[in-house]
Design an enzyme around this catalytic site. Structure first.
Site, short mmCIF file in Angstrom:
data_model
loop_
_atom_site.label_atom_id
_atom_site.label_comp_id
_atom_site.label_asym_id
_atom_site.label_seq_id
_atom_site.Cartn_x
_atom_site.Cartn_y
_atom_site.Cartn_z
N LEU A 1 49.12 12.16 11.03
CA LEU A 1 49.53 12.53 9.62
C LEU A 1 50.11 14.03 9.33
O LEU A 1 51.08 14.06 8.88
CB LEU A 1 48.22 12.36 8.55
N SER B 1 47.25 20.16 4.77
CA SER B 1 46.68 19.68 3.65
C SER B 1 47.25 18.91 2.53
O SER B 1 47.10 18.10 1.91
CB SER B 1 46.16 21.00 2.83
N GLY C 1 20.39 36.20 21.41
CA GLY C 1 20.75 37.28 21.65
C GLY C 1 21.98 37.34 22.46
O GLY C 1 22.84 36.42 22.42
N GLY C 2 22.01 38.05 23.72
CA GLY C 2 22.94 38.15 24.56
C GLY C 2 23.23 36.87 25.27
O GLY C 2 24.38 36.73 25.76
N GLU D 1 40.51 16.84 9.07
CA GLU D 1 40.51 15.72 8.14
C GLU D 1 40.13 16.24 6.71
O GLU D 1 39.23 15.62 5.98
CB GLU D 1 39.29 14.87 8.61
#
Ligand code: FAD
Length: 383
Positions: free
Chosen positions: A125, A132, A341-342, A365
């Site tokens: 699409l 949009s 954390g890391g 979508e």
């Protein structure tokens, strides 16, 4: 309203969970790095019935409905958003459009092979200049004798580089009709002359899924490859998207669940200041909030799926489910990184990938902004 899964779906969920644990989990990082899912995985997913989640049984599908399909999508996304997105585009978008608009002959030709995984499906699409605002599309189809001649492009097409079957939207009436009635859908087979498949996009997340641009250069397809009546393409695309949002919601729930589970495991093992992370209230409250949000999103996805299965309509609920679940999945992904954390920041642990994968669910979508526009419109209509 019954949100419990039937015993058959609980059993199927176990099958999906086993496959996700044994095949997807150990490979997801590799598929993310190489931006590809190996062909045998498509075949295995076909054998499990996951390439025909919504297709009727008499056409070779699993006919699971949306409660079933979302269960499988969530289990897949728990370990790999890219694999789940591939399933969403194949099942919900391509197969979904043929189920809505296709003639009996088209259904018989395409759906059994798509359901088995022999053929992979894609759906187009979006274009380079419009996403949009899809009615602004520029791809044109003109009738020349017994053939449609199509010129234009499609952008960001999931599975596009792998697909055997594409459903694409094009303008058939450049003038005269109301904008949304100018668009028709067409089924295009791989290898069609004039169909040019672009290079694989290098993406932030859902990297295991294949994303390409398509170009149509005087692409000729038989007249009977129109899917649905002339001028119905946009209406059918909106129906496809409405249903697709339920699956994207489930995908986001799977990613969110993954983030919670990984963070919970880590927080029980990691010791700081003499006790496991989970015993620090700041961390346990974070986990409680994460789990609460994901469970709320799952319930909304189930409600939308239940409505789609029982009354065949979930316009507002699908938007709410997708908006809620996608934004939660990104936030929960970020929270999981924080808890690790890391280690949350490096690829050895999957939480950074879940967060990267989740971000797409806020864009594809119908972006979060589009969902808010649709929800606000529904509120006004109901008032
Ligand atoms: C990995 C990936 C896979 C995809 N797969 C497919 C596929 O298989 N098939 C397909 O057809 N498409 C696919 N898409 C396209 C996707 O659906 C679009 O990217 C999406 O709809 C947004 O369109 P856009 O990118 O053109 O952004 P735009 O429409 O240009 O929007 C840009 C930004 O502006 C916001 N915005 C736009 N209009 C408004 C407004 N009126 N008010 C407020 N904010 C607004 C949007 O929310 C967005 O944040 C995919 C995209 C990606 C990245």
């Amino acid at each position: 309203m019954n949100f419990d899964l039937d015993p058959e779906l609980v059993a199927l969920r176990e099958v999906a969970r086993k496959f996700a644990n044994e095949v997807i989990k150990p490979n997801a990082r590799k598929w993310d790095e190489q931006s590809d899912i190996p062909p045998e995985v498509y075949r295995q997913l076909g054998e499990l019935g996951f390439m025909g989640l919504l297709i009727p049984a008499d056409l070779g599908g699993s006919e699971l409905g949306y409660r079933g399909a979302t269960t499988i999508i969530e289990e897949t996304a728990r370990h790999c958003g890219g694999t789940a997105l591939m399933l969403c585009a194949h099942n919900g978008l391509c197969c979904g459009h043929i189920m809505i608009g296709g003639s009996d002959e088209q259904k018989r030709r395409y759906l059994p092979r798509l359901a088995s995984g022999e053929w992979i499906g894609a759906w187009g699409l979006t274009e380079a200049k419009c996403g949009s605002d899809a009615v602004a599309m520029e791809t044109m189809a003109r009738l020349d004798g017994n053939e449609w001649v199509i010129n234009g492009n499609k952008m960001f097409i999931t599975n596009g580089g792998k697909a055997d079957v594409f459903v694409i939207m094009a303008v058939t009436e450049p003038t005269g009709a109301v904008a949304k009635n100018r668009i028709s859908a067409f089924i295009v087979e791989r290898g069609t002359k004039g169909l040019i498949i672009g290079a694989k996009e290098d993406k932030l997340g859902v990297r295991a899924s294949n994303t390409v641009a398509l170009t149509f250069d005087e692409m000729r397809i038989p007249k009977e490859n129109m899917c649905g009546e002339q001028g119905q393409g946009y209406k059918h695309a909106l129906m496809v998207l409405e249903r697709g949002r339920i699956s994207i919601g489930a995908l986001a729930v799977g990613l969110g669940r993954g983030a919670v589970e990984e963070a919970l495991t880590y927080a029980q093992q990691r010791v700081t200041f003499g006790k496991p992370l989970i015993e620090h209230q700041a961390i346990s409250f974070m986990l409680a909030d994460m789990a609460t949000r994901v469970e709320g999103a799952r319930l909304m996805v189930r409600k939308a799926a239940w409505l789609q299965d029982t009354v065949g309509q979930s316009r507002l609920e699908a938007c709410i489910a997708k908006l809620q679940a996608s934004e939660i999945a990104t936030q929960v992904g970020l929270d999981a990184i924080q808890i690790l954390g890391g280690y949350g920041y490096i690829k050895e642990f999957p939480v950074e990938r879940y967060m990267r994968d989740a971000k797409l669910m806020e864009i594809g979508e119908g972006s979060s902004q589009v969902q808010r526009m649709l929800i606000a419109r529904s509120l006004l209509e109901a008032n």
